[in-house]
Motif scaffolding. Structure first.
Motif, PDB file in Angstrom:
ATOM      1  N   ALA A 220       0.818  -1.213   0.000  1.00 44.60           N
ATOM      2  CA  ALA A 220       0.000   0.000   0.000  1.00 44.60           C
ATOM      3  C   ALA A 220       0.852   1.264   0.000  1.00 44.60           C
ATOM      4  CB  ALA A 220      -0.938  -0.008   1.207  1.00 44.60           C
ATOM      5  N   GLN A 221       2.079   1.185   0.523  1.00 42.28           N
ATOM      6  CA  GLN A 221       2.957   2.357   0.539  1.00 42.28           C
ATOM      7  C   GLN A 221       3.758   2.490  -0.751  1.00 42.28           C
ATOM      8  OE1 GLN A 221       5.097   3.374   4.251  1.00 42.28           O
ATOM      9  NE2 GLN A 221       4.107   1.581   5.167  1.00 42.28           N
ATOM     10  N   VAL A 222       4.155   1.369  -1.334  1.00 38.32           N
ATOM     11  CA  VAL A 222       4.951   1.412  -2.558  1.00 38.32           C
ATOM     12  C   VAL A 222       4.074   1.670  -3.780  1.00 38.32           C
ATOM     13  CG1 VAL A 222       6.428   0.039  -4.092  1.00 38.32           C
ATOM     14  CG2 VAL A 222       6.780  -0.045  -1.618  1.00 38.32           C
ATOM     15  N   PHE A 223       2.881   1.069  -3.777  1.00 38.67           N
ATOM     16  CA  PHE A 223       1.961   1.215  -4.900  1.00 38.67           C
ATOM     17  C   PHE A 223       0.820   2.163  -4.524  1.00 38.67           C
ATOM     18  CE2 PHE A 223       4.031  -2.893  -5.266  1.00 38.67           C
ATOM     19  CZ  PHE A 223       4.468  -2.887  -6.584  1.00 38.67           C
ATOM     20  N   ASP A 224      -0.036   2.432  -5.463  1.00 41.10           N
ATOM     21  CA  ASP A 224      -1.168   3.336  -5.252  1.00 41.10           C
ATOM     22  C   ASP A 224      -2.454   2.548  -5.470  1.00 41.10           C
ATOM     23  OD1 ASP A 224      -3.108   5.271  -5.202  1.00 41.10           O
ATOM     24  OD2 ASP A 224      -2.173   6.568  -6.715  1.00 41.10           O
ATOM     25  N   LEU A 225      -3.132   2.200  -4.393  1.00 44.47           N
ATOM     26  CA  LEU A 225      -4.310   1.344  -4.488  1.00 44.47           C
ATOM     27  C   LEU A 225      -5.511   2.045  -5.111  1.00 44.47           C
ATOM     28  CD1 LEU A 225      -4.106  -0.660  -1.131  1.00 44.47           C
ATOM     29  CD2 LEU A 225      -3.416  -1.358  -3.434  1.00 44.47           C
ATOM     30  N   THR A 226      -5.379   3.346  -5.417  1.00 43.27           N
ATOM     31  CA  THR A 226      -6.447   4.024  -6.151  1.00 43.27           C
ATOM     32  C   THR A 226      -6.281   3.835  -7.660  1.00 43.27           C
ATOM     33  OG1 THR A 226      -5.251   6.138  -6.294  1.00 43.27           O
ATOM     34  CG2 THR A 226      -6.626   5.763  -4.339  1.00 43.27           C
ATOM     35  N   ARG A 227      -5.136   3.321  -8.063  1.00 45.53           N
ATOM     36  CA  ARG A 227      -4.890   3.025  -9.477  1.00 45.53           C
ATOM     37  C   ARG A 227      -5.410   1.632  -9.803  1.00 45.53           C
ATOM     38  NH1 ARG A 227       1.193   4.968 -10.984  1.00 45.53           N
ATOM     39  NH2 ARG A 227       0.608   3.764 -12.843  1.00 45.53           N
ATOM     40  N   LYS A 228      -6.015   1.492 -10.955  1.00 42.68           N
ATOM     41  CA  LYS A 228      -6.714   0.262 -11.315  1.00 42.68           C
ATOM     42  C   LYS A 228      -5.803  -0.959 -11.279  1.00 42.68           C
ATOM     43  CE  LYS A 228      -9.496  -1.822 -15.010  1.00 42.68           C
ATOM     44  NZ  LYS A 228     -10.100  -1.613 -16.354  1.00 42.68           N
ATOM     45  N   ASP A 229      -4.667  -0.902 -11.970  1.00 37.94           N
ATOM     46  CA  ASP A 229      -3.786  -2.069 -12.042  1.00 37.94           C
ATOM     47  C   ASP A 229      -3.162  -2.391 -10.684  1.00 37.94           C
ATOM     48  OD1 ASP A 229      -4.304  -2.568 -14.669  1.00 37.94           O
ATOM     49  OD2 ASP A 229      -2.510  -1.577 -15.442  1.00 37.94           O
ATOM     50  N   ASP A 230      -2.759  -1.350  -9.960  1.00 38.73           N
ATOM     51  CA  ASP A 230      -2.169  -1.574  -8.631  1.00 38.73           C
ATOM     52  C   ASP A 230      -3.141  -2.327  -7.729  1.00 38.73           C
ATOM     53  OD1 ASP A 230      -0.510   0.280  -9.908  1.00 38.73           O
ATOM     54  OD2 ASP A 230       0.094   1.183  -8.015  1.00 38.73           O
ATOM     55  N   LYS A 231      -4.414  -1.906  -7.768  1.00 43.91           N
ATOM     56  CA  LYS A 231      -5.432  -2.538  -6.921  1.00 43.91           C
ATOM     57  C   LYS A 231      -5.774  -3.938  -7.423  1.00 43.91           C
ATOM     58  CE  LYS A 231      -8.612  -2.404  -3.625  1.00 43.91           C
ATOM     59  NZ  LYS A 231      -9.361  -3.652  -3.860  1.00 43.91           N
ATOM     60  N   ARG A 232      -5.832  -4.102  -8.740  1.00 46.00           N
ATOM     61  CA  ARG A 232      -6.198  -5.406  -9.307  1.00 46.00           C
ATOM     62  C   ARG A 232      -5.156  -6.465  -8.936  1.00 46.00           C
ATOM     63  NH1 ARG A 232      -4.936  -7.685 -14.281  1.00 46.00           N
ATOM     64  NH2 ARG A 232      -3.993  -5.711 -14.958  1.00 46.00           N
ATOM     65  N   TYR A 233      -3.893  -6.123  -9.067  1.00 40.12           N
ATOM     66  CA  TYR A 233      -2.860  -7.096  -8.715  1.00 40.12           C
ATOM     67  C   TYR A 233      -2.830  -7.347  -7.209  1.00 40.12           C
ATOM     68  CZ  TYR A 233      -0.873  -7.456 -13.382  1.00 40.12           C
ATOM     69  OH  TYR A 233      -0.697  -7.722 -14.726  1.00 40.12           O
ATOM     70  N   TYR A 234      -3.080  -6.317  -6.446  1.00 35.38           N
ATOM     71  CA  TYR A 234      -3.133  -6.493  -4.992  1.00 35.38           C
ATOM     72  C   TYR A 234      -4.215  -7.501  -4.613  1.00 35.38           C
ATOM     73  CZ  TYR A 234      -3.996  -5.481  -0.068  1.00 35.38           C
ATOM     74  OH  TYR A 234      -4.185  -5.612   1.284  1.00 35.38           O
ATOM     75  N   ASP A 235      -5.405  -7.339  -5.167  1.00 42.63           N
ATOM     76  CA  ASP A 235      -6.514  -8.250  -4.851  1.00 42.63           C
ATOM     77  C   ASP A 235      -6.188  -9.682  -5.264  1.00 42.63           C
ATOM     78  OD1 ASP A 235      -7.993  -6.171  -3.806  1.00 42.63           O
ATOM     79  OD2 ASP A 235      -9.131  -5.830  -5.661  1.00 42.63           O
ATOM     80  N   ARG A 236      -5.555  -9.841  -6.406  1.00 37.79           N
ATOM     81  CA  ARG A 236      -5.226 -11.189  -6.877  1.00 37.79           C
ATOM     82  C   ARG A 236      -4.137 -11.822  -6.014  1.00 37.79           C
ATOM     83  NH1 ARG A 236      -4.094 -10.766 -13.157  1.00 37.79           N
ATOM     84  NH2 ARG A 236      -3.972 -13.064 -12.928  1.00 37.79           N
ATOM     85  N   LEU A 237      -3.184 -11.027  -5.584  1.00 39.47           N
ATOM     86  CA  LEU A 237      -2.145 -11.546  -4.687  1.00 39.47           C
ATOM     87  C   LEU A 237      -2.719 -11.913  -3.329  1.00 39.47           C
ATOM     88  CD1 LEU A 237       0.760  -9.083  -5.550  1.00 39.47           C
ATOM     89  CD2 LEU A 237       0.765 -11.551  -5.967  1.00 39.47           C
ATOM     90  N   VAL A 238      -3.648 -11.087  -2.838  1.00 41.85           N
ATOM     91  CA  VAL A 238      -4.287 -11.385  -1.557  1.00 41.85           C
ATOM     92  C   VAL A 238      -4.989 -12.732  -1.620  1.00 41.85           C
ATOM     93  CG1 VAL A 238      -6.215 -10.736  -0.046  1.00 41.85           C
ATOM     94  CG2 VAL A 238      -4.533  -9.023  -0.739  1.00 41.85           C
ATOM     95  N   GLU A 239      -5.647 -13.003  -2.727  1.00 44.20           N
ATOM     96  CA  GLU A 239      -6.350 -14.277  -2.883  1.00 44.20           C
ATOM     97  C   GLU A 239      -5.385 -15.458  -2.750  1.00 44.20           C
ATOM     98  OE1 GLU A 239      -8.882 -16.743  -6.284  1.00 44.20           O
ATOM     99  OE2 GLU A 239      -8.406 -14.619  -6.582  1.00 44.20           O
TER     100      GLU A 239
END
Length: 318
Positions: free
Chosen positions: A173-192
């Motif tokens: 969350a500090q390195v990337f920007d979770l308001t950006r579409k790709d940043d959030k999409r990859y975050y969600d997939r990694l969380v899974e």
């Protein structure tokens, strides 16, 4: 550094292959020289506790805040660990002795009797998949620490020490920007993936929403393996630890994410990291980075120059 110890001339020298201790040989008595060297090493080791508590520890917070720190780049060793377990998970092996030992009635995995080499190979794949996910997340956390200076991180405003000790999701969350579409999409997939394969086996084997952590006794049905999500919100039936589809899904995500980092999101940072260069946090280095990252060509020349300098230092060719 030259010094006397119990009447012997001694020297500590930082050489090409590491730190060396030399002790004067008297009357060709190598046994006495070795005993003297062991005494010196023992005293140096015990004195380090005093140095750490009286000198190093009090100064550490100030040095962190001013960015006077270098993070050692461990990309290669961490990547090799991940690739080792990935290769094993993707190409499971089976040993005849194991098949014989785990014959019908002799072994149970997740409530299933292992009756064939194929089932044993699936079990190997499952273990190695879990290990590879752990290794990959460790590598990702390391990359995020190394990437900080490339993302405008200022240690005088944000705690480097705290960041290093934070969870992987907080780092992301500090390195990337979770308001950006790709940043959030990859975050969600990694969380899974993390929720299913890493967290489960880092917290006592209790799976969240995916697997046979607990068997619930359904009246008229029997004991059914279920996964847990917020204790009792959802029960999911799960019978096989990891299929080929599971394995392929995980590694396809990791490969896609790696390509996105190297080609798009953290191009400069990943170029530096994969060239095995160390990462400093002092203001001078961060200013150099900002200037070098103006163009890809300029940055590649900067990487080449620093790689050359590190090679000189490693070979002690000053």
């Amino acid at each position: 550094m030259n010094f006397l110890f119990q009447g012997r001339q001694c020297e500590l020298a930082l050489e090409k292959f590491g730190l060396r201790l030399y002790v004067e040989l008297i009357d060709n008595d190598e046994t006495q020289a070795t005993q003297t060297a062991n005494k010196i090493v023992k005293k140096l080791s015990s004195s380090m506790r005093a140095v750490e508590s009286l000198v190093l520890a009090p100064a550490a917070p100030r040095l962190f805040r001013s960015g006077q720190a270098t993070v050692i780049n461990q990309h290669t060793s961490l990547r090799r660990t991940y690739e080792y377990f990935r290769e094993r998970a993707s190409n499971p092996f089976v040993i005849e002795d194991e098949v014989k030992h785990f014959g019908a009635g002799n072994g149970i995995a997740h409530g299933m009797t292992i009756q064939s080499g194929k089932q044993l190979m699936q079990l190997h794949s499952f273990h190695d998949l879990v290990a590879s996910v752990n290794a990959y997340l460790s590598l990702l956390e390391h990359h995020m620490v190394l990437a900080l200076p490339f993302q405008g991180f200022d240690p005088s405003k944000h705690s480097l020490e705290k960041f290093i000790g934070s969870r992987w999701g907080d780092k992301y969350a500090q390195v990337f920007d979770l308001t950006r579409k790709d940043d959030k999409r990859y975050y969600d997939r990694l969380v899974e993936v993390v929720e299913r394969w890493r967290n489960t086996y880092s917290h006592g084997g209790f799976e969240k929403g995916h697997g046979s952590s607990v068997y619930l006794h359904y009246e008229g049905i029997g004991a059914i393996p279920v996964g847990l999500s917020s204790a009792t919100e959802r029960a999911g039936i799960f019978f096989m630890p990891a299929t080929d589809e599971d394995i392929n899904h995980v590694y396809e995500l990791f490969d896609e994410f790696d390509a996105w980092l190297s080609d798009t999101r953290m191009r400069f940072a990943m170029e530096w990291i994969t060239n095995e260069l160390q990462v400093r946090f002092d203001p001078a280095f961060r200013a150099e980075l900002a200037e070098a990252m103006e163009t890809p060509e300029q940055f590649s020349k900067y990487v080449e120059y620093n790689a050359y300098r590190e090679d000189l230092a490693a070979n002690m060719d000053y």
